[in-house]
Design a protein around this motif. Sequence first.
Motif, PDB file in Angstrom:
ATOM      1  N   THR A  46       0.807  -1.212   0.000  1.00 42.90           N
ATOM      2  CA  THR A  46       0.000   0.000   0.000  1.00 42.90           C
ATOM      3  C   THR A  46       0.845   1.269   0.000  1.00 42.90           C
ATOM      4  O   THR A  46       0.336   2.349  -0.294  1.00 42.90           O
ATOM      5  CB  THR A  46      -0.927   0.036   1.224  1.00 42.90           C
ATOM      6  N   GLU A  47       2.118   1.165   0.333  1.00 39.34           N
ATOM      7  CA  GLU A  47       2.993   2.344   0.298  1.00 39.34           C
ATOM      8  C   GLU A  47       3.502   2.539  -1.117  1.00 39.34           C
ATOM      9  O   GLU A  47       3.913   1.584  -1.785  1.00 39.34           O
ATOM     10  CB  GLU A  47       4.161   2.176   1.271  1.00 39.34           C
ATOM     11  N   ARG A  48       3.462   3.790  -1.593  1.00 43.32           N
ATOM     12  CA  ARG A  48       3.872   4.080  -2.961  1.00 43.32           C
ATOM     13  C   ARG A  48       4.924   5.194  -2.954  1.00 43.32           C
ATOM     14  O   ARG A  48       4.672   6.299  -2.478  1.00 43.32           O
ATOM     15  CB  ARG A  48       2.667   4.541  -3.789  1.00 43.32           C
TER      16      ARG A  48
ATOM     17  N   ALA B 104      -4.989   4.633  -5.433  1.00 46.72           N
ATOM     18  CA  ALA B 104      -4.245   3.444  -5.018  1.00 46.72           C
ATOM     19  C   ALA B 104      -2.764   3.586  -5.327  1.00 46.72           C
ATOM     20  O   ALA B 104      -1.921   2.953  -4.672  1.00 46.72           O
ATOM     21  CB  ALA B 104      -4.809   2.207  -5.726  1.00 46.72           C
TER      22      ALA B 104
ATOM     23  N   THR C 202       1.362   6.511   2.264  1.00 48.37           N
ATOM     24  CA  THR C 202       0.514   5.374   2.613  1.00 48.37           C
ATOM     25  C   THR C 202      -0.831   5.483   1.902  1.00 48.37           C
ATOM     26  O   THR C 202      -1.275   6.574   1.521  1.00 48.37           O
ATOM     27  CB  THR C 202       0.272   5.312   4.123  1.00 48.37           C
ATOM     28  N   LEU C 203      -1.523   4.361   1.785  1.00 42.95           N
ATOM     29  CA  LEU C 203      -2.841   4.353   1.175  1.00 42.95           C
ATOM     30  C   LEU C 203      -3.815   5.181   2.008  1.00 42.95           C
ATOM     31  O   LEU C 203      -4.693   5.853   1.461  1.00 42.95           O
ATOM     32  CB  LEU C 203      -3.352   2.920   1.042  1.00 42.95           C
TER      33      LEU C 203
END
Length: 528
Positions: free
Chosen positions: A2-4, A142, A168-169
Amino acid sequence: MTERPISRALISVSDKTGLIDFARALVSRGVALVSTGGTAKALGEAGLDVVDVSGLTGFPEMMDGRVKTLHPKVHGGLLAIRGDAGHEASMAEHGIKPIDLLVVNLYPFEAALARAADYDDMVENIDVGGPAMIRGAAKNHAHVAVVVEPADYAAVLDEMAANDGATTLALRKRLAAKAFSRTAAYDAAIGTWLSGEAGDETPAFRALGGTLAQGLRYGENPHQQAAFYRTPAVRPGVATAIQLQGKELSYNNINDTDAAFELVGEFDAARTAACVIVKHANPCGVAEGASLSEAYERALACDPVSAFGGIVALNRILDADAARRIVEIFTEVIVAPDADDEARAIVAAKKNLRLLVTGGLPDPRAAGLAFKTVAGGFLVQNRDAGVVDDLELKVVTKRTPTETELADLRFAFRVAKHVKSNAIVYAKAGATVGVGAGQMSRVDSARIAAQKALDAGKASGSTEPLTRGSVVASDAFFPFADGLDAAIEAGATAVIQPGGSMRDAEVIARADEAGLAMVFTGMRHFRH
């Protein structure tokens, strides 16, 4: 996952607050910057490496900047689903690079609306590319973070610091929700304005939008959550006021202050000083005077019991004399166009007393919309911009009102417009002497107002009711003569009402029998 991580950011902002520091922080983490127009120039002048969007798309900005970001290399970079084989193949085939962070705030349409810009200027302040990018990035939250106001710069940087350059998401969801709400409020302002310009009073779709002015501790009651939102507006009022001191405004404070200030706006400050005291959204005392202090004294005399803990609205700059008198009893809010230094110092001694200055008075004739929620929908109407001074009063009785009575009749009807229906207002010499509000029966409103006047008279040492020799205003017609009988019993000598009842002749005959003068306005002022 979920971390981008953020590797590329597209920044295009009209509000450049905090821009350079934010961009520098991104660059320090290896983020590549893409930008447009004035934003790219500001970043370049700050010594930051930035790729102009035309370098990304291969097309120059054109048509006075109307077309610059509406391109697959922008929207593909925002909308591509990372890790999706088909999307990744399309990106590779067409040379599209991912954009992980979008920072956009929109053309200042609301500001143009507030300054009453001309039609062409308003149209040019309608953003197209900005909302398109914001919605694209928000849909793809997302993978992409979207920021629509400088207030969120810190949250993004904090997450990047905590997550090795990633977001984070949870944060991206929150930012996406704000982004959709922002474009919705923006489009609502445009739609409302353009419907008005087109003369469409009942558009097929009606949107509401606002910007959070403040979160509130609770609503009308402690178990209700609440917040205060500001809409694009040109009318001075509680939403545009500056709070100089005092506790945070509550839901009820805001509602009551609005009611008080809208009523005091009915009184031309160049003609007279005026004071309105409101309790639970109804005026409990209204008066004119040679000074604000005099107007306040006369308004207070109408119902000193209800005035305790009320809202005081003034139509002129608050001065020391008025301030000294007002602070003698517990008051929640004072609202005025401004306050002089001495008055501010006097009010400052009451640390919890809220003092608001608005910079002007609301125009009672101004157009606008009023909304009321119902189960499953909401009602919309034009605000009540009827002003008694603009009406042709029709004398319907044998006796014509005297000039003094006529002045008081106009005064009383001006006040009745702002009293909850059924409304009855007794007035004498430019001051209310009895107010009856919100009753199911107009007779009860008349009797309650008379009883309040009787109580106030006794408190002041008067040997007769304050309503003796007064005039009376009714917000709507008297359906029967019994309401008029209550006014006659209270000692009123003249009546102002809209007229239009099937029994007008009966009511007029009763007024003639009692020797009253009566005028019809032809306009009612229901207020629910």
